[in-house]
Design an enzyme around this catalytic site. Structure first.
Site, PDB file in Angstrom:
ATOM      1  N   VAL A  25       0.844  -1.191   0.000  1.00  0.00           N
ATOM      2  CA  VAL A  25       0.000   0.000   0.000  1.00  0.00           C
ATOM      3  C   VAL A  25       0.883   1.247   0.000  1.00  0.00           C
ATOM      4  O   VAL A  25       1.829   1.354   0.797  1.00  0.00           O
ATOM      5  CB  VAL A  25      -0.938   0.019   1.212  1.00  0.00           C
ATOM      6  CG1 VAL A  25      -1.826   1.267   1.178  1.00  0.00           C
ATOM      7  CG2 VAL A  25      -1.792  -1.235   1.255  1.00  0.00           C
ATOM      8  N   ASP A 135     -11.573 -12.085   4.386  1.00  0.00           N
ATOM      9  CA  ASP A 135     -10.300 -11.943   5.099  1.00  0.00           C
ATOM     10  C   ASP A 135     -10.443 -10.899   6.199  1.00  0.00           C
ATOM     11  O   ASP A 135      -9.634  -9.986   6.340  1.00  0.00           O
ATOM     12  CB  ASP A 135      -9.181 -11.563   4.139  1.00  0.00           C
ATOM     13  CG  ASP A 135      -7.797 -11.702   4.780  1.00  0.00           C
ATOM     14  OD1 ASP A 135      -7.665 -12.483   5.736  1.00  0.00           O
ATOM     15  OD2 ASP A 135      -6.861 -11.019   4.335  1.00  0.00           O
TER      16      ASP A 135
END
Length: 552
Positions: A25, A135
């Protein structure tokens, strides 16, 4: 290889914020709209395959449809010609919920419940749109600096096919400690899998440890598949019976025994929180993170007063076991509370008779201060009266206690109050089985048949438990007399529709109407001047030949 300083299409990469098993990220700038964004770039082992890139684009479109205050907004994704596969989302200034919990524990349990309530609301919105997270973990929830929670990484876990969840090194892709058993076993994961993961987070926030944890991932996965975990109330005495019941149901081994989706657990939490005066959880969560110490002190006082009042009302209704559960919360916060000790003393004789645990009370109450005796009594009675999870029901019975159940007089009272509370475990496990079997026999004797008619048809849910996996027009069930909550589930039903509450007596029938969602109807191929009527009313705006017109 770092992308800092490079460009991904219109996005200028400024710095790396973090990385995980699937992606890196970055903080970036949208050079067209001049705003900060987060750019999530998939690792090469996911990005080099065309099918993975297609799934990324498909998932990005699906998640981009989600508009909810607690869901991270998706702005863009890479096209098929881009060298890198990436998603572009809003940039959150804050920290993950795991980091926040390390700095500020979510105490008391009602604070954790309000946080889970917010995440459940986001899941409900996603599940209603057909999007499953797969998740869910504390690292995938951001706490913004203003106290707002943001669920992120929707759809990323779906990029892995079921037969490719193992990497080349033999590592299972995902978060083992939060993974639903059906995912481990290779089955298709539905909304109930997200509920299980949410249950593990709830358990972690309340008890400060994971429900399923071992020395390695393989052993952890085995524990999940076996469905064995320590009862949360043994680790957190301040956890109320209602919240513990919600947590256990979320962690059920069988998906059919769990809440069906995010909306179901959201409603259960919402009902409990409202019953104790926390009717605006979102605002409460913001207030908590603004000043945790002050908020915690004020909330604790409120909870002591509330649960004490509930215990008084339950005692008047002659629901002693439930009253003990409420008093246990009071004593967990204020072990020397004089009114709680007095109420326990007044109920002592009747509870000993009803639960058949005269010897257990003697063990719990000999010696110690009044406050400690009250705690011991509350803990003993609470565990004896409550039906626990399958794991705790199968706890071994100490040989001495096994004999004592047959001959209570064989127990000799000790000279001191056992400490720590774990000393009560063997005793209460045996007493719990005895009390539960008696209660089951009593309940079975008073079940009455009830016909539930659903128009047009649907699956029946009674008191948050699925009665049948089939969508039928007539369900025949047996229920205990009293108040029950009925809901209808179907492919086109609104999961957030409120339940229908009915008082059941002998030979009753209940009529329900499936709460259908609003639908869009398209009309094609009409010639100019054509009119359409719906329920006797003429629809307007349909005179354009060949043009589809959507009607809500």
């Amino acid at each position: 290889m770092s992308l800092v300083g490079s460009r991904l299409g219109r996005y200028q990469i400024l710095e790396m914020l973090g990385q995980g098993g699937m992606s890196v990220v970055y903080r970036g700038i949208d050079t067209t709209l001049h705003r900060e964004v987060a750019v999530k770039v998939l690792h090469a082992h996911l990005a080099h395959r065309e099918d993975s890139r297609l799934r990324l684009e498909r998932e990005a479109r699906a998640v981009a449809r989600l508009k909810h205050p607690n869901i991270l907004e998706v702005y863009d994704c890479a096209n098929q010609r881009a060298p890198d596969a990436f998603l572009v989302t809003e940039l959150i200034h804050g920290k993950t919920l795991r980091e926040a919990m390390a700095d500020t524990p979510l105490d008391p349990p009602e604070v954790a419940a309000m946080v889970i309530h917010q995440i459940a609301g986001a899941l409900a919105h996603a599940h209603r749109a057909g999007v499953i997270h797969r998740d869910l973990k504390p690292d995938n929830v951001m706490l913004r600096n203003d106290g707002v929670l943001k669920l992120m990484d929707f759809g990323i876990a779906r990029l892995i096919d079921p037969d490719q969840r193992m990497t080349a090194t033999g590592t299972l892709v995902g978060s083992p400690a939060h993974m639903a058993p059906e995912i481990i076993e290779g089955s298709e994961a539905g909304p109930a899998a997200d509920v299980f993961s949410l249950g593990t987070i709830f358990y972690l926030f309340v008890t400060k440890q994971l429900p399923f944890s071992a020395e390695n991932a393989t052993a952890t996965l085995k524990k999940i598949v076996d469905g064995t975990f320590t009862d949360p109330q043994e680790l957190s005495p301040a956890l109320s019976d209602s919240l513990a019941s919600i947590m256990r149901k979320a962690l059920a081994r069988d998906p059919l025994d769990r809440y069906s989706d995010g909306a179901a657990i959201y409603e259960a939490l919402d009902t409990h929180l409202a019953s104790i005066g926390l009717e605006m959880p979102a605002q409460e969560v913001v207030s908590y993170f603004r000043d945790p110490l002050t908020y915690r002190s004020q909330l604790t006082k409120q909870l002591v007063a509330t649960y004490l009042a509930r215990a008084r009302a339950l005692r008047v209704e002659r629901r002693s076991a439930a009253a003990i559960g409420e008093l246990n919360v009071v004593l967990a916060h204020d072990s020397d509370n004089p009114e709680a000790a007095r109420l326990l003393s007044q109920m002592q004789l009747s509870l000993r008779r009803r639960a058949g645990i005269r010897s257990a009370l003697r063990v719990g109450l000999v010696g110690g201060s009044v406050g400690m005796a009250a705690v011991a009594l509350a803990m003993t009675l609470r565990f004896a009266a409550r039906v626990r999870t399958e794991a705790t029901q199968n706890a071994p019975i100490h040989p001495v206690l096994s004999k004592s159940l047959q001959a209570p007089s064989a127990i000799t009272a000790p000279t001191n109050v056992p400490s720590p509370p774990a000393k009560f475990h063997d005793l209460t496990a045996a007493l719990r089985r005895s009390a539960a079997s008696q209660q089951d026999a009593k309940s079975e004797a008073i079940l009455v048949p009830v016909d539930v008619l659903i128009r047009p048809f649907g699956k029946l849910i009674v008191d948050e438990r699925a009665v049948s996996a089939d969508a039928l027009a007539l369900h025949r069930v047996k229920l205990t007399p009293g108040t029950h909550r009925f809901k209808v589930a179907c492919d086109g039903c609104d999961p957030l529709a409120p339940p229908v509450v009915r008082e059941i007596s002998k030979g009753d029938s209940v009529a329900l109407v499936a709460p259908l969602k609003e639908s869009w109807v398209s009309f094609r191929g009409f010639e100019s001047g054509t009119k359409v009527t719906l329920n006797g009313s003429t629809l307007t705006g349909l005179q354009v030949a060949g043009a589809p017109v959507a009607l809500r």
